[in-house]
Design an enzyme around this catalytic site. Structure first.
Site, PDB file in Angstrom:
ATOM      1  N   CYS A   1     -13.819  -0.258  -8.353  1.00 16.08           N
ATOM      2  CA  CYS A   1     -14.979   0.209  -7.581  1.00 16.08           C
ATOM      3  C   CYS A   1     -15.456   1.559  -8.105  1.00 16.08           C
ATOM      4  CB  CYS A   1     -14.667   0.252  -6.090  1.00 16.08           C
ATOM      5  SG  CYS A   1     -13.290   1.308  -5.680  1.00 16.08           S
TER       6      CYS A   1
ATOM      7  N   ALA B   1       1.702   1.552  -6.069  1.00 13.90           N
ATOM      8  CA  ALA B   1       1.464   0.293  -6.783  1.00 13.90           C
ATOM      9  C   ALA B   1       1.689   0.453  -8.286  1.00 13.90           C
ATOM     10  CB  ALA B   1       0.053  -0.204  -6.503  1.00 13.90           C
TER      11      ALA B   1
ATOM     12  N   ASP C   1       0.872  -1.177   0.000  1.00 16.34           N
ATOM     13  CA  ASP C   1       0.000   0.000   0.000  1.00 16.34           C
ATOM     14  C   ASP C   1       0.912   1.231   0.000  1.00 16.34           C
ATOM     15  OD1 ASP C   1      -3.257   0.310   0.839  1.00 16.34           O
ATOM     16  OD2 ASP C   1      -2.041   2.124   1.049  1.00 16.34           O
TER      17      ASP C   1
ATOM     18  N   ASP D   1      -6.660  -4.149  -6.231  1.00 15.89           N
ATOM     19  CA  ASP D   1      -7.923  -3.560  -5.740  1.00 15.89           C
ATOM     20  C   ASP D   1      -7.740  -2.056  -5.486  1.00 15.89           C
ATOM     21  OD1 ASP D   1     -10.509  -3.249  -4.773  1.00 15.89           O
ATOM     22  OD2 ASP D   1      -9.973  -3.872  -2.735  1.00 15.89           O
TER      23      ASP D   1
END
Ligand code: SAH
Length: 389
Positions: free
Chosen positions: A333, A276, A247, A293
């Protein structure tokens, strides 16, 4: 209660029970209305259409009912009862699981309201001033429906209602020290709704984490955008040989490491603080499974094109470098990127990476994040499990 009338030709979406009324559909002046007020909505002839929360914004009314009912304490209690009964029927309150979303806005006909449950504490997040104005009714409704299993209600709307400087995050019922331990699929999680992102945890990946567990035995896993390490923990619980969690936020990595520690998985885990997008360009190690994600790359339609490029790049890096036969769990998302566009983007990434890719599973948000059939915008989480030859 004040009444607003809708233009003659703008009632269709309300009659189709779409829960948002846009400001352009309103015929009357709204100057005398205050943000958060409950209003009655009628057609041009004065016939009742809906009742909801008004706000001076593009979405002017969020509809709470298409029936002519009072929006009072009893209304909230019965809406909460319906929402919570549904979660009970999904077996979400067990010894192995004490985390779930009790209320998911439009999906529970309570637009503007999110309530997440963490082993005895309900964290209430209001996305509209109308919902915030009813926080007492909401808290009392939760107490009435959940009874002894509810120890505290924490109101966390300062981030979601930044226009109101007077809104502070605080307990409205009881108190619970944080971090607080709750469980998902038998793994323990240390959750801090006071300092954490959103309500403290990303509940919406629960079933997808469980699925990852099934693929993980003996595998070396890279979990990017890990936040508190939910995917890492399920992989470790199900026998992954090694998991690396990545992260860009040091705070997220500290959270992940704490969660790994309380489950006793330290000997098979390592963590990486990095961007990332940069890290994925040239992986220093090879992996059997990679999880991608990222946070929503596009919050608005205008940002969609750029978001697609981002998803494509990220996925192409993973597809190019994963071990032969490796598996990628990839998600978006962004509500404005629908599942068809997302699938096509992953196919484009596979073409760019020049390897054969098979789609094994198509993933989505879990049942405690329901989608109101009249509000398709409620569908936001989508994912794929792909295998790379
Ligand atoms: N997979 C997580 C939820 C991800 S939320 C779970 O299961 O709980 C998105 C995470 O991405 C946040 O923790 C955020 O800190 C992190 N993030 C945002 N931008 C990033 C970047 N460029 N590189 C790495 N991590 C990033």
């Amino acid at each position: 209660m004040k009444t607003i009338r809708i233009h003659k030709h703008k009632t269709d979406s309300i009659l189709r029970r779409h829960p948002w009324i846009f400001s352009g559909a309103i015929a009357d002046s709204t100057d005398d209305l205050s943000d958060g007020e409950t209003v009655t909505v009628t057609d041009a002839k004065g016939r009742f259409l809906a009742r909801g929360h008004f706000q001076h914004a593009t979405i002017a009314v969020r509809v709470l009912s298409f029936e002519d009912v009072e929006i009072d304490a009893a209304f909230f209690q019965s809406a909460l009862k319906r929402a919570i009964e549904l979660r009970k029927s999904m077996q979400l309150f067990t010894k192995e699981n004490s985390i779930c979303r009790l209320v998911h806005g439009e999906g529970d006909s309570l637009p503007g309201l999110v309530v997440d449950f963490y082993n005895g504490t309900a964290v209430v997040q209001c996305h509209s001033l109308g919902m915030y104005a009813n926080i007492e009714h909401i808290s009392n409704g939760l107490i009435a429906v959940l009874g002894k299993s509810l120890k505290a209600v924490y109101s966390k709307s300062s981030d979601t209602l930044p226009q109101r400087a007077d809104i502070v995050d605080a307990y409205v019922y009881g108190k619970c020290e944080t971090p607080h331990i709750a469980k998902e699929h038998g793994v323990s999680l240390s959750i801090d709704w006071v300092t954490g992102q959103k309500t403290g945890f990303f509940i919406d990946q629960r079933e997808n984490r469980f699925l990852l567990g099934k693929y993980s035995e003996g595998k070396k896993v890279l979990n990017t955008f890990c936040y508190s390490g939910g995917f890492s923990l399920l992989a470790l619980k199900h026998g992954a040989s090694l998991v690396h969690s990545l992260d860009s936020s040091k705070k997220a990595i500290v959270l992940t490491e704490e969660n790994v520690r309380i489950n006793g998985f330290e000997d098979r885990h390592g963590s990486i603080v990095a961007d990332a997008m940069e890290y994925m360009k040239d992986l220093p190690e090879d992996y059997d499974i990679i999880i991608l994600d990222p946070p929503a790359f596009a919050k608005h339609r205008e940002k969609r094109h750029k978001a697609i490029q981002g998803y494509k790049r990220l996925n192409a890096h993973a597809i190019r470098q994963i071990k032969p036969g490796g598996i990628i769990f990839t998600f978006s998302c962004s509500q404005v990127v629908d599942k068809y566009l997302f699938n096509n983007t992953i196919i484009a990434a596979a073409i760019e990476a020049g390897r054969n890719v098979r789609i094994l599973e198509q993933l989505h948000q879990p049942a405690d994040h329901p989608i109101n059939a009249f509000h398709p915008e409620g569908e936001y989480l989508k994912g794929l499990v792909i295998q790379v030859d």
